[in-house]
Scaffold this motif. Structure first.
Motif, mmCIF file in Angstrom:
data_model
loop_
_atom_site.group_PDB
_atom_site.id
_atom_site.type_symbol
_atom_site.label_atom_id
_atom_site.label_comp_id
_atom_site.label_asym_id
_atom_site.label_seq_id
_atom_site.Cartn_x
_atom_site.Cartn_y
_atom_site.Cartn_z
ATOM 1 N N THR A 63 0.801 -1.234 0.000
ATOM 2 C CA THR A 63 0.000 0.000 0.000
ATOM 3 C C THR A 63 0.828 1.275 0.000
ATOM 4 O OG1 THR A 63 -0.058 -0.132 2.391
ATOM 5 C CG2 THR A 63 -1.942 -1.065 1.229
ATOM 6 N N PRO A 81 -3.189 4.628 -3.650
ATOM 7 C CA PRO A 81 -4.654 4.715 -3.505
ATOM 8 C C PRO A 81 -5.309 3.332 -3.435
ATOM 9 C CG PRO A 81 -3.978 5.355 -5.727
ATOM 10 C CD PRO A 81 -2.723 5.169 -4.941
ATOM 11 N N HIS A 82 -4.647 2.329 -4.018
ATOM 12 C CA HIS A 82 -5.180 0.965 -4.033
ATOM 13 C C HIS A 82 -4.008 0.005 -3.866
ATOM 14 C CE1 HIS A 82 -8.794 2.846 -5.625
ATOM 15 N NE2 HIS A 82 -8.051 3.405 -6.562
ATOM 16 N N LYS A 108 -1.482 -3.950 -10.244
ATOM 17 C CA LYS A 108 -2.665 -3.670 -9.423
ATOM 18 C C LYS A 108 -3.310 -4.959 -8.917
ATOM 19 C CE LYS A 108 -3.907 0.364 -12.253
ATOM 20 N NZ LYS A 108 -4.947 0.944 -13.131
ATOM 21 N N ASN A 110 -6.556 -4.978 -7.873
ATOM 22 C CA ASN A 110 -7.846 -4.927 -8.564
ATOM 23 C C ASN A 110 -7.585 -4.479 -9.997
ATOM 24 O OD1 ASN A 110 -10.271 -4.322 -9.717
ATOM 25 N ND2 ASN A 110 -11.052 -3.135 -8.003
ATOM 26 N N GLU A 113 -9.799 -1.380 -12.143
ATOM 27 C CA GLU A 113 -10.022 0.017 -11.775
ATOM 28 C C GLU A 113 -8.846 0.894 -12.176
ATOM 29 O OE1 GLU A 113 -10.525 0.443 -7.521
ATOM 30 O OE2 GLU A 113 -8.706 -0.678 -7.128
ATOM 31 N N TRP A 115 -6.493 4.222 -11.527
ATOM 32 C CA TRP A 115 -6.001 4.989 -10.381
ATOM 33 C C TRP A 115 -6.051 6.468 -10.718
ATOM 34 C CZ3 TRP A 115 -1.234 2.629 -7.491
ATOM 35 C CH2 TRP A 115 -1.528 1.290 -7.132
ATOM 36 N N THR A 120 -1.508 8.979 -2.738
ATOM 37 C CA THR A 120 -2.698 9.778 -2.393
ATOM 38 C C THR A 120 -2.383 11.247 -2.122
ATOM 39 O OG1 THR A 120 -2.412 9.015 -0.129
ATOM 40 C CG2 THR A 120 -3.985 7.823 -1.487
#
Length: 192
Positions: A63, A81-82, A108, A110, A113, A115, A120
């Motif tokens: 992360t 962010p992910h 990634k 996921n 999706e 980014w 962040t």
């Protein structure tokens, strides 16, 4: 008076263009460049050609991402962010015409999706404006690719009012069957 709330297409276009320009400017100010496909993200950080791999402090965790030259303020140090697959993510130091760059590849977790940013703390981009065409069909694994191509083919056939690939298969089978059995009368056969 309700007509004033929704922007005209021209206004919308201008607003989008302004947003894009602002985004581009914000992203250009970052000390790194990044691109993404739906599955992964690539970050490049330009550094002075005199540095070697051992001068760098690069840390990838599920992360967080940190890229620094030892003894200096980190270039990137923040929360992703992910989450990413750490085992599949890599970094290399490459020599480029302008000096060197740290190339970071993030895989990634996921893979469905986009980014909005690498970390962040960085300004976001509007992910709804991303054109997914940039992830080439050729990047997809065999099965996924076949499925996507079939879906696209079926979609196109539907739009033209033609049979989809499954229907086409049925028709082809029927044609073959007809050829093999010329004595049978197929005029009453209902398809579908």
């Amino acid at each position: 008076m309700s007509g004033h709330n929704s922007p005209t297409p021209e206004e919308q276009k201008r607003a989008d263009a302004e947003l894009k320009a602002k985004e581009a400017e914000e992203q250009a100010k970052l000390p790194y460049k990044w691109t993404q496909t739906i599955k992964d993200l690539d970050v490049t950080v330009a550094i002075d050609g005199k540095y070697k791999g051992r001068d760098l402090d690069v840390k990838l965790t599920r992360t967080a991402l940190r890229v620094a030259i030892k003894g200096q303020e980190p270039i990137i140090d923040g929360t992703l962010p992910h989450p990413i697959h750490v085992d599949e993510s890599t970094w290399t130091l490459e020599t480029v015409p302008s000096g060197k760059e740290v190339a970071i590849h993030l895989d990634k977790v996921n893979q469905m999706e986009w980014w909005a940013h690498v970390v962040t703390s960085a300004p976001k981009i509007d992910t709804s404006k991303i054109q997914p065409e940039s992830s080439n069909l050729s990047d997809l694994e065999g099965e996924t690719r076949t499925m996507v191509e079939k879906m696209m083919y079926d979609q196109r056939q539907k739009e033209m009012g033609k049979p989809t690939s499954d229907e086409q298969k049925k028709l082809d089978l029927l044609e073959q069957f007809k050829k093999q059995h010329p004595e049978m009368d197929f005029s009453n056969v209902k398809m579908g």
